[in-house]
Scaffold this active site. Sequence first.
Site, PDB file in Angstrom:
ATOM      1  N   SER A   1      39.029  33.705  42.474  1.00 20.83           N
ATOM      2  CA  SER A   1      39.551  34.303  43.696  1.00 20.83           C
ATOM      3  C   SER A   1      38.662  33.937  44.878  1.00 20.83           C
ATOM      4  CB  SER A   1      39.610  35.823  43.568  1.00 20.83           C
ATOM      5  OG  SER A   1      39.755  36.382  44.859  1.00 20.83           O
TER       6      SER A   1
ATOM      7  N   HIS B   1      43.102  31.331  43.225  1.00 21.28           N
ATOM      8  CA  HIS B   1      43.720  32.620  43.569  1.00 21.28           C
ATOM      9  C   HIS B   1      43.420  32.951  45.030  1.00 21.28           C
ATOM     10  CE1 HIS B   1      45.410  36.548  42.438  1.00 21.28           C
ATOM     11  NE2 HIS B   1      44.458  37.098  43.171  1.00 21.28           N
TER      12      HIS B   1
ATOM     13  N   ASP C   1      43.913  35.673  47.958  1.00 19.53           N
ATOM     14  CA  ASP C   1      44.210  37.084  48.222  1.00 19.53           C
ATOM     15  C   ASP C   1      44.542  37.323  49.691  1.00 19.53           C
ATOM     16  OD1 ASP C   1      43.851  38.481  45.683  1.00 19.53           O
ATOM     17  OD2 ASP C   1      41.775  37.773  45.798  1.00 19.53           O
TER      18      ASP C   1
ATOM     19  N   MET D   1      45.461  40.058  52.429  1.00 18.48           N
ATOM     20  CA  MET D   1      45.410  41.501  52.701  1.00 18.48           C
ATOM     21  C   MET D   1      45.661  41.749  54.173  1.00 18.48           C
ATOM     22  SD  MET D   1      42.083  42.526  50.470  1.00 18.48           S
ATOM     23  CE  MET D   1      41.842  41.926  48.793  1.00 18.48           C
TER      24      MET D   1
ATOM     25  N   HIS E   1      48.441  35.814  46.190  1.00 18.90           N
ATOM     26  CA  HIS E   1      48.612  37.229  45.850  1.00 18.90           C
ATOM     27  C   HIS E   1      48.776  38.003  47.148  1.00 18.90           C
ATOM     28  CE1 HIS E   1      46.487  41.067  44.089  1.00 18.90           C
ATOM     29  NE2 HIS E   1      47.726  41.305  44.460  1.00 18.90           N
TER      30      HIS E   1
ATOM     31  N   MET F   1      49.124  41.102  49.328  1.00 20.71           N
ATOM     32  CA  MET F   1      48.928  42.546  49.444  1.00 20.71           C
ATOM     33  C   MET F   1      49.271  42.891  50.880  1.00 20.71           C
ATOM     34  SD  MET F   1      45.431  42.573  47.219  1.00 20.71           S
ATOM     35  CE  MET F   1      45.225  40.804  47.439  1.00 20.71           C
TER      36      MET F   1
ATOM     37  N   ASP G   1      43.781  40.865  37.111  1.00 20.42           N
ATOM     38  CA  ASP G   1      43.038  40.667  38.364  1.00 20.42           C
ATOM     39  C   ASP G   1      42.176  41.891  38.663  1.00 20.42           C
ATOM     40  OD1 ASP G   1      42.156  40.035  40.906  1.00 20.42           O
ATOM     41  OD2 ASP G   1      44.147  39.957  41.821  1.00 20.42           O
TER      42      ASP G   1
END
Length: 226
Positions: free
Chosen positions: A10, A35, A37, A39, A68, A70, A181
């Site tokens: 990540s 990965h 992330d 956010m 991913h 979020m 994760d």
Amino acid sequence: MAPTCRIAPSLLSADFARLGEEVRAVVAAGADLVHFDVMDNHYVPNLTIGPLVCEAIRPHSSVPIDVHLMVEPVDRIVPDFAKAGATYISFHPEASRHVDRTIGLIRESGCRPGLVFNPSTPLEWLDWTIDKLDLVLLMSVNPGFGGQAFLPHTLAKLADARRRVDAARERTGREILLEVDGGVKVDNIGAIAKAGADTFVAGSAVFGAKDYRATIAAMRAAVAAA
Ligand code: DX5
Ligand code: ZN
């Protein structure tokens, strides 16, 4: 047969001032996926990186980018990540008003859809979605930050998810990744693999180590021994 083991470092724990270099380093060290992330300080209490950064790192990665999300809402940003070179795009069902529509949108955009389960989100969401998914992601921490401790109840949940993924594969022949994760380390990855995961996100465990290659190799060895 050795268990399947895909390692997805990540970028959340990478050095953001040298992101391209960090991506090349983990890929050279044996990462199977990168990965990514995303956010938004709304769905989760942190703010990270978006499609512009995905596009900027894409040329530095010869492996698929595992985005991913979020964020809330989800749909607005999906085509942007598809254009930015995402391979997988996964999202949290609580963040979308129309989960089936979002899965379809990810697929139509040319990406592989994934559904993400928070620690207390029930797997029943899979009842009517699994045949459209390429990835099931179980969070083993509450989303928002790297470096948190693995929540042990995830192991039982993984076993349940494994049964569902295997049943779907038997029914349709399609491969579905089962990813975990949060808090994945060299010393617990064996137990996590045994519980059923085949794809492992590791942020602080990889980027916090001096030697990325040795850490990824140690993770693979622990999975093979499990
Ligand atoms: C948390 C993120 C994770 C995080 C994992 O919300 O989704 O991908 O980077 O970090 P570690 O491996 O440090 O728990
Ligand atoms: Zn993540």
